[in-house]
Design a protein around this motif. Structure first.
Motif, PDB file in Angstrom:
ATOM      1  N   MET A 183      -2.101  -4.995  10.850  1.00 20.35           N
ATOM      2  CA  MET A 183      -1.215  -4.021  10.244  1.00 20.35           C
ATOM      3  C   MET A 183      -2.050  -2.908   9.621  1.00 20.35           C
ATOM      4  N   ARG A 184      -1.470  -1.718   9.593  1.00 17.85           N
ATOM      5  CA  ARG A 184      -2.169  -0.573   9.031  1.00 17.85           C
ATOM      6  C   ARG A 184      -1.402  -0.024   7.836  1.00 17.85           C
ATOM      7  N   LYS A 185      -2.134   0.322   6.780  1.00 14.92           N
ATOM      8  CA  LYS A 185      -1.538   0.965   5.615  1.00 14.92           C
ATOM      9  C   LYS A 185      -1.596   2.471   5.848  1.00 14.92           C
ATOM     10  N   LEU A 186      -0.437   3.110   5.823  1.00 14.21           N
ATOM     11  CA  LEU A 186      -0.349   4.536   6.080  1.00 14.21           C
ATOM     12  C   LEU A 186       0.060   5.290   4.824  1.00 14.21           C
ATOM     13  N   LYS A 187      -0.357   6.552   4.748  1.00 13.33           N
ATOM     14  CA  LYS A 187       0.043   7.395   3.628  1.00 13.33           C
ATOM     15  C   LYS A 187       0.272   8.803   4.142  1.00 13.33           C
ATOM     16  N   ALA A 188       1.397   9.381   3.764  1.00  7.99           N
ATOM     17  CA  ALA A 188       1.688  10.787   4.040  1.00  7.99           C
ATOM     18  C   ALA A 188       1.815  11.483   2.694  1.00  7.99           C
ATOM     19  N   GLY A 189       1.075  12.555   2.523  1.00  4.88           N
ATOM     20  CA  GLY A 189       1.096  13.276   1.255  1.00  4.88           C
ATOM     21  C   GLY A 189      -0.304  13.669   0.853  1.00  4.88           C
ATOM     22  N   ALA A 190      -0.612  13.514  -0.425  1.00  2.84           N
ATOM     23  CA  ALA A 190      -1.924  13.894  -0.965  1.00  2.84           C
ATOM     24  C   ALA A 190      -3.033  13.079  -0.316  1.00  2.84           C
ATOM     25  N   TRP A 191      -4.110  13.742   0.035  1.00  3.51           N
ATOM     26  CA  TRP A 191      -5.230  13.098   0.726  1.00  3.51           C
ATOM     27  C   TRP A 191      -6.198  12.472  -0.279  1.00  3.51           C
ATOM     28  N   SER A 192      -5.772  11.414  -0.930  1.00  2.00           N
ATOM     29  CA  SER A 192      -6.663  10.701  -1.845  1.00  2.00           C
ATOM     30  C   SER A 192      -6.475   9.206  -1.631  1.00  2.00           C
ATOM     31  N   GLY A 193      -7.529   8.473  -1.848  1.00  2.00           N
ATOM     32  CA  GLY A 193      -7.505   7.027  -1.640  1.00  2.00           C
ATOM     33  C   GLY A 193      -8.142   6.675  -0.318  1.00  2.00           C
ATOM     34  N   SER A 194      -9.051   5.734  -0.330  1.00  2.00           N
ATOM     35  CA  SER A 194      -9.782   5.379   0.894  1.00  2.00           C
ATOM     36  C   SER A 194      -9.166   4.189   1.624  1.00  2.00           C
ATOM     37  N   GLU A 195      -8.153   3.563   1.054  1.00  2.00           N
ATOM     38  CA  GLU A 195      -7.581   2.370   1.669  1.00  2.00           C
ATOM     39  C   GLU A 195      -6.439   2.673   2.639  1.00  2.00           C
ATOM     40  N   TYR A 196      -6.147   3.946   2.876  1.00  2.00           N
ATOM     41  CA  TYR A 196      -5.033   4.328   3.732  1.00  2.00           C
ATOM     42  C   TYR A 196      -5.502   5.060   4.985  1.00  2.00           C
ATOM     43  N   GLU A 197      -4.686   4.981   6.017  1.00  2.00           N
ATOM     44  CA  GLU A 197      -4.832   5.882   7.153  1.00  2.00           C
ATOM     45  C   GLU A 197      -3.855   7.020   6.863  1.00  2.00           C
TER      46      GLU A 197
ATOM     47  N   VAL B  89      -1.538  10.098   7.567  1.00  2.00           N
ATOM     48  CA  VAL B  89      -0.730  10.649   8.645  1.00  2.00           C
ATOM     49  C   VAL B  89       0.138  11.761   8.073  1.00  2.00           C
ATOM     50  N   ASN B  90       0.618  12.633   8.935  1.00  2.00           N
ATOM     51  CA  ASN B  90       1.541  13.654   8.453  1.00  2.00           C
ATOM     52  C   ASN B  90       2.965  13.111   8.539  1.00  2.00           C
ATOM     53  N   TYR B  91       3.905  13.845   7.952  1.00  2.00           N
ATOM     54  CA  TYR B  91       5.284  13.368   7.902  1.00  2.00           C
ATOM     55  C   TYR B  91       5.933  13.296   9.281  1.00  2.00           C
ATOM     56  N   VAL B  92       5.499  14.142  10.199  1.00  2.00           N
ATOM     57  CA  VAL B  92       6.038  14.106  11.565  1.00  2.00           C
ATOM     58  C   VAL B  92       5.642  12.795  12.238  1.00  2.00           C
ATOM     59  N   ARG B  93       4.379  12.408  12.119  1.00  2.00           N
ATOM     60  CA  ARG B  93       3.907  11.149  12.720  1.00  2.00           C
ATOM     61  C   ARG B  93       4.616   9.958  12.085  1.00  2.00           C
ATOM     62  N   LEU B  94       4.808  10.009  10.782  1.00  2.00           N
ATOM     63  CA  LEU B  94       5.506   8.928  10.098  1.00  2.00           C
ATOM     64  C   LEU B  94       6.937   8.802  10.632  1.00  2.00           C
ATOM     65  N   ALA B  95       7.595   9.922  10.873  1.00  2.00           N
ATOM     66  CA  ALA B  95       8.947   9.905  11.429  1.00  2.00           C
ATOM     67  C   ALA B  95       8.956   9.321  12.840  1.00  2.00           C
TER      68      ALA B  95
ATOM     69  N   THR C 259       4.468   9.253   0.575  1.00  2.00           N
ATOM     70  CA  THR C 259       5.167   8.189   1.275  1.00  2.00           C
ATOM     71  C   THR C 259       4.136   7.196   1.773  1.00  2.00           C
ATOM     72  N   TYR C 260       4.321   5.932   1.443  1.00  2.00           N
ATOM     73  CA  TYR C 260       3.426   4.855   1.853  1.00  2.00           C
ATOM     74  C   TYR C 260       4.189   3.974   2.832  1.00  2.00           C
ATOM     75  N   ALA C 261       3.517   3.493   3.866  1.00  2.00           N
ATOM     76  CA  ALA C 261       4.195   2.662   4.854  1.00  2.00           C
ATOM     77  C   ALA C 261       3.211   1.672   5.459  1.00  2.00           C
ATOM     78  N   ILE C 262       3.754   0.617   6.046  1.00  2.00           N
ATOM     79  CA  ILE C 262       2.962  -0.367   6.776  1.00  2.00           C
ATOM     80  C   ILE C 262       3.401  -0.312   8.231  1.00  2.00           C
ATOM     81  N   ASP C 263       2.440  -0.055   9.117  1.00  2.00           N
ATOM     82  CA  ASP C 263       2.675  -0.021  10.561  1.00  2.00           C
ATOM     83  C   ASP C 263       2.339  -1.400  11.107  1.00  2.00           C
ATOM     84  N   VAL C 264       3.196  -1.945  11.972  1.00  2.00           N
ATOM     85  CA  VAL C 264       3.010  -3.298  12.474  1.00  2.00           C
ATOM     86  C   VAL C 264       1.897  -3.426  13.505  1.00  2.00           C
TER      87      VAL C 264
END
Length: 71
Positions: free
Chosen positions: A1-15, A17-23, A41-46
């Motif tokens: 699983m991958r931890k995703l983040k759309a928004g501010a580019w801070s934090g090293s534990e996330y991949e 992505v932009n909001y379009v990719r998240l959608a 926006t934080y999400a988990i990709d399977v």
């Protein structure tokens, strides 16, 4: 699983992505959880793949593989 983040580019534990990719991932049914917090926006990709780089081209970025919740 991958931890995703759309928004501010801070934090090293996330991949990052932009909001379009998240959608796109949401529409494909690949997100198991999605949280809106701190203006991001934080999400988990399977998927288990971790080969996609950040949208800005950074290939040295890493993200955690654990399933801990986003801060």
């Amino acid at each position: 699983m991958r931890k995703l983040k759309a928004g501010a580019w801070s934090g090293s534990e996330y991949e990052f992505v932009n909001y379009v990719r998240l959608a796109e991932l949401r529409a494909a049914g690949r997100l198991v959880v999605e949280t809106h917090r701190y203006g991001n926006t934080y999400a988990i990709d399977v998927t288990t793949s971790s080969s996609s780089p950040r949208p800005d081209g950074c290939r040295s970025c890493t993200w955690a593989t654990s399933t801990t919740s986003a801060a």
